[in-house]
Design a protein around this motif. Structure first.
Motif, PDB file in Angstrom:
ATOM      1  N   UNK A 263     -19.459 -35.387  -9.862  1.00 61.11           N
ATOM      2  CA  UNK A 263     -18.774 -36.431 -10.634  1.00 61.11           C
ATOM      3  C   UNK A 263     -18.293 -37.533  -9.701  1.00 61.11           C
ATOM      4  N   UNK A 264     -17.931 -38.668 -10.305  1.00 60.22           N
ATOM      5  CA  UNK A 264     -17.537 -39.839  -9.511  1.00 60.22           C
ATOM      6  C   UNK A 264     -16.357 -39.548  -8.608  1.00 60.22           C
ATOM      7  N   UNK A 265     -15.383 -38.788  -9.096  1.00 57.07           N
ATOM      8  CA  UNK A 265     -14.182 -38.499  -8.299  1.00 57.07           C
ATOM      9  C   UNK A 265     -14.537 -37.709  -7.042  1.00 57.07           C
ATOM     10  N   UNK A 266     -15.412 -36.727  -7.204  1.00 57.10           N
ATOM     11  CA  UNK A 266     -15.820 -35.915  -6.040  1.00 57.10           C
ATOM     12  C   UNK A 266     -16.595 -36.758  -5.037  1.00 57.10           C
ATOM     13  N   UNK A 267     -17.481 -37.619  -5.527  1.00 57.47           N
ATOM     14  CA  UNK A 267     -18.269 -38.471  -4.625  1.00 57.47           C
ATOM     15  C   UNK A 267     -17.358 -39.410  -3.848  1.00 57.47           C
ATOM     16  N   UNK A 268     -16.413 -40.055  -4.557  1.00 57.53           N
ATOM     17  CA  UNK A 268     -15.487 -40.974  -3.880  1.00 57.53           C
ATOM     18  C   UNK A 268     -14.641 -40.241  -2.864  1.00 57.53           C
ATOM     19  N   UNK A 269     -14.210 -39.034  -3.177  1.00 62.64           N
ATOM     20  CA  UNK A 269     -13.399 -38.259  -2.239  1.00 62.64           C
ATOM     21  C   UNK A 269     -14.176 -37.947  -0.968  1.00 62.64           C
ATOM     22  N   UNK A 270     -15.456 -37.573  -1.116  1.00 63.22           N
ATOM     23  CA  UNK A 270     -16.266 -37.261   0.063  1.00 63.22           C
ATOM     24  C   UNK A 270     -16.541 -38.513   0.887  1.00 63.22           C
ATOM     25  N   UNK A 271     -16.779 -39.620   0.214  1.00 63.80           N
ATOM     26  CA  UNK A 271     -17.035 -40.862   0.945  1.00 63.80           C
ATOM     27  C   UNK A 271     -15.800 -41.319   1.707  1.00 63.80           C
ATOM     28  N   UNK A 272     -14.650 -41.206   1.101  1.00 69.54           N
ATOM     29  CA  UNK A 272     -13.412 -41.664   1.744  1.00 69.54           C
ATOM     30  C   UNK A 272     -12.986 -40.742   2.874  1.00 69.54           C
TER      31      UNK A 272
ATOM     32  N   UNK B 257     -29.736 -35.593  -4.482  1.00 70.83           N
ATOM     33  CA  UNK B 257     -29.491 -35.081  -5.832  1.00 70.83           C
ATOM     34  C   UNK B 257     -29.696 -33.574  -5.856  1.00 70.83           C
ATOM     35  N   UNK B 258     -28.599 -32.855  -5.912  1.00 71.29           N
ATOM     36  CA  UNK B 258     -28.654 -31.410  -6.035  1.00 71.29           C
ATOM     37  C   UNK B 258     -28.999 -30.681  -4.751  1.00 71.29           C
ATOM     38  N   UNK B 259     -29.993 -31.142  -4.022  1.00 72.49           N
ATOM     39  CA  UNK B 259     -30.446 -30.475  -2.799  1.00 72.49           C
ATOM     40  C   UNK B 259     -30.823 -31.531  -1.774  1.00 72.49           C
ATOM     41  N   UNK B 260     -30.594 -31.226  -0.501  1.00 69.83           N
ATOM     42  CA  UNK B 260     -30.859 -32.204   0.559  1.00 69.83           C
ATOM     43  C   UNK B 260     -32.337 -32.585   0.606  1.00 69.83           C
ATOM     44  N   UNK B 261     -33.227 -31.693   0.120  1.00 65.48           N
ATOM     45  CA  UNK B 261     -34.645 -32.024   0.090  1.00 65.48           C
ATOM     46  C   UNK B 261     -34.951 -33.145  -0.900  1.00 65.48           C
ATOM     47  N   UNK B 262     -34.033 -33.382  -1.825  1.00 67.11           N
ATOM     48  CA  UNK B 262     -34.193 -34.467  -2.795  1.00 67.11           C
ATOM     49  C   UNK B 262     -33.344 -35.660  -2.378  1.00 67.11           C
ATOM     50  N   UNK B 263     -33.465 -36.033  -1.125  1.00 64.52           N
ATOM     51  CA  UNK B 263     -32.652 -37.119  -0.577  1.00 64.52           C
ATOM     52  C   UNK B 263     -33.080 -38.459  -1.175  1.00 64.52           C
ATOM     53  N   UNK B 264     -32.075 -39.246  -1.535  1.00 69.29           N
ATOM     54  CA  UNK B 264     -32.313 -40.569  -2.113  1.00 69.29           C
ATOM     55  C   UNK B 264     -32.292 -41.662  -1.047  1.00 69.29           C
ATOM     56  N   UNK B 265     -31.461 -41.467  -0.028  1.00 71.05           N
ATOM     57  CA  UNK B 265     -31.354 -42.471   1.018  1.00 71.05           C
ATOM     58  C   UNK B 265     -30.118 -42.239   1.865  1.00 71.05           C
TER      59      UNK B 265
ATOM     60  N   UNK C 286     -18.108 -50.183  -5.388  1.00 72.85           N
ATOM     61  CA  UNK C 286     -16.917 -49.976  -6.210  1.00 72.85           C
ATOM     62  C   UNK C 286     -16.711 -51.152  -7.139  1.00 72.85           C
ATOM     63  N   UNK C 287     -16.167 -50.873  -8.306  1.00 74.17           N
ATOM     64  CA  UNK C 287     -15.763 -51.934  -9.227  1.00 74.17           C
ATOM     65  C   UNK C 287     -14.418 -51.560  -9.828  1.00 74.17           C
ATOM     66  N   UNK C 288     -14.029 -52.243 -10.853  1.00 71.91           N
ATOM     67  CA  UNK C 288     -12.714 -51.982 -11.428  1.00 71.91           C
ATOM     68  C   UNK C 288     -12.584 -50.601 -12.030  1.00 71.91           C
ATOM     69  N   UNK C 289     -13.671 -50.018 -12.444  1.00 72.10           N
ATOM     70  CA  UNK C 289     -13.636 -48.684 -13.051  1.00 72.10           C
ATOM     71  C   UNK C 289     -13.839 -47.565 -12.049  1.00 72.10           C
ATOM     72  N   UNK C 290     -14.004 -47.891 -10.780  1.00 76.01           N
ATOM     73  CA  UNK C 290     -14.230 -46.878  -9.757  1.00 76.01           C
ATOM     74  C   UNK C 290     -15.605 -46.998  -9.143  1.00 76.01           C
ATOM     75  N   UNK C 291     -16.330 -45.909  -9.103  1.00 80.49           N
ATOM     76  CA  UNK C 291     -17.650 -45.889  -8.477  1.00 80.49           C
ATOM     77  C   UNK C 291     -18.697 -46.511  -9.386  1.00 80.49           C
ATOM     78  N   UNK C 292     -19.483 -47.407  -8.814  1.00 84.09           N
ATOM     79  CA  UNK C 292     -20.611 -48.007  -9.522  1.00 84.09           C
ATOM     80  C   UNK C 292     -21.889 -47.370  -8.977  1.00 84.09           C
ATOM     81  N   UNK C 293     -22.442 -46.424  -9.703  1.00 81.56           N
ATOM     82  CA  UNK C 293     -23.592 -45.664  -9.206  1.00 81.56           C
ATOM     83  C   UNK C 293     -24.826 -46.553  -9.023  1.00 81.56           C
ATOM     84  N   UNK C 294     -24.977 -47.529  -9.871  1.00 82.13           N
ATOM     85  CA  UNK C 294     -26.134 -48.422  -9.735  1.00 82.13           C
ATOM     86  C   UNK C 294     -26.069 -49.180  -8.413  1.00 82.13           C
ATOM     87  N   UNK C 295     -24.882 -49.697  -8.081  1.00 76.79           N
ATOM     88  CA  UNK C 295     -24.703 -50.406  -6.811  1.00 76.79           C
ATOM     89  C   UNK C 295     -24.853 -49.455  -5.631  1.00 76.79           C
TER      90      UNK C 295
END
Length: 427
Positions: free
Chosen positions: A222-231, A242-250, A261-270
């Motif tokens: 979820x967005x909260x977990x992702x933001x916590x790990x990034x911070x 996604x799910x497994x390191x073998x499915x790396x996006x970048x 980030x935007x006003x609502x928190x994490x912007x996954x598209x960005x």
């Protein structure tokens, strides 16, 4: 010559002995010159080095010139000494001249000048080149004739006198030169130079962060977990999957986190648009090659894959630099690994600590040609997974498994033994 004054003959004899000493010291001094220092001095424009370099360009001619001169003065000196001895002692003078002249030549024309030249080759060779270089031009016909005969004989014996001599150094020879440089190169600099030479012998597998220890972001969270790990990340570059390191996006550079980030928190598209394309490198790639790849591609992080395309771990530019200059930053792992030194000279460490790290820290020689971690080394020696505390001897070291959690050895104690085991690697 029989009618010449004895004083004149003694003077000529002394001059010939001095000339013999000059040729002897010149030969030793020229041959004892450090070829690499000589090249350096030539590049600096040192006149003596330039003259010596010209003479050493054809060592066969230089040796021929020196030996012609040395034998000429020695034979002439022997003739004059015989004449003087006969005039003083009659027929017995021949034996006396032979014995005395041999002793004089050995002391004053051979041993003493050659010893001085061997100790201070530059101080002898560079001044001697002032005389030898024009003498070479004058005696070139004679030198060339004699060398033609000797080179012909050498060719018949199977020696190639014209073979190129590039004074090439092997890696081991260069390592020896660096280690033996003493105070000329600071100890830390020597260590860095040797580490650079060792890059060819180390692969990315030896320094990689294993896949289970990669600090990354899972887009399935979820967005909260992702933001916590990034911070909370202590790393600039963070793998995103996604799910497994073998499915790396970048790879996300945290300097671009604000754009995600935007006003609502994490912007996954960005977030996805800011990802750098992952770079993959084959396992067993030598570090010097990987360093060049990073440099050519202007990258700092690579994902290590096996022959099936599965990700085994990652390697960062900082990891390679640490192999050269030593540790200066943290590894891309979630928990900092620790090595605790024990009072008996042993060490207690986490199971995932690389064997090369513990060898480097304590100056040990645990085998590194198999498993890369201390837990892997213990498992290979045990040949079975331990269900509790266990001990195994590997070479001159004892490994005590102190803690096992699930299917992983989490704590190992390593103790160097005073006695070498009798035979088997593992007991």
């Amino acid at each position: 010559m029989n009618d010449a004054p004895l004083g004149l003959l003694f003077a000529i004899l002394a001059a010939l002995i001095l000339l013999s000493g000059f040729f002897s010291s010149s030969e030793t001094g020229m041959m004892a010159l450090n070829r690499y220092r000589l090249k350096h001095l030539q590049q600096q424009g040192h006149k003596g080095a330039l003259r010596a370099g010209k003479l050493l360009a054809r060592p066969d001619r230089l040796i021929g010139l020196i030996l012609i001169g040395n034998n000429l003065v020695n034979i002439l000196g022997s003739s004059i000494a015989t004449v003087v001895a006969i005039r003083l002692y009659g027929d017995a003078g021949i034996a006396i001249a032979t014995i005395l002249l041999t002793i004089v030549i050995l002391i004053f024309a051979e041993i003493t000048p050659k010893t001085i030249a061997a100790i201070h080759p530059e101080k002898v060779a560079f001044p001697a080149s002032i005389i030898l270089l024009p003498l070479m031009k004058l005696a070139m016909p004679l030198v060339w004739s004699i060398n033609a005969i000797t080179n012909g004989l050498l060719s018949l014996l199977g020696f190639k006198t014209n073979a190129a001599n590039e004074d090439e150094l092997t890696q081991e020879e260069l390592r020896t030169i660096v280690n033996e440089s003493g105070g000329l190169i600071p100890r830390r600099h020597r260590s860095m130079l040797v580490n650079i030479l060792d890059l060819e012998q180390v692969s990315v597998n030896d320094i990689m962060v294993p896949r289970n220890e990669i600090y990354g972001v899972d887009l399935d969270d979820d967005d909260e977990t992702i933001l916590k790990r990034l911070k909370s990340s202590t790393h600039t570059l963070v793998p995103v999957f996604r799910g497994d390191i073998n499915k790396i996006e970048g790879i996300l550079h945290l300097r671009n986190l604000g754009k995600c980030l935007d006003g609502d928190g994490l912007n996954r598209t960005s977030l996805i648009s800011e990802l750098q394309e992952p770079y993959f490198t084959p396992e067993n790639t030598a570090l010097h090659i990987q360093l060049r790849h990073f440099q050519q591609r202007k990258l700092r992080l690579g994902m290590i894959v096996d022959e099936y395309g599965d990700i085994m771990g990652l390697v960062a530019l900082e990891d390679i630099l640490e192999e050269i200059v030593g540790n200066f930053t943290s590894n891309l792992v979630e928990d900092q690994e620790e090595i605790a030194t024990m009072a008996d000279g042993g060490a207690s460490c986490t199971g995932s600590i690389p064997i090369r790290d513990i060898n480097r820290q304590f100056g040990w020689s645990l085998p590194t040609d198999g498993p890369k971690t201390i837990s892997g080394l213990a498992l290979e020696a045990l040949e079975a997974f331990p269900v509790g505390p266990a001990s195994v001897r590997i070479g001159a070291y004892q490994l005590d498994i102190e803690c096992v959690e699930g299917n992983a050895i989490t704590q190992v104690r390593v103790t160097p033994m005073t006695a070498t085991p009798p035979s088997d690697d593992a007991i």
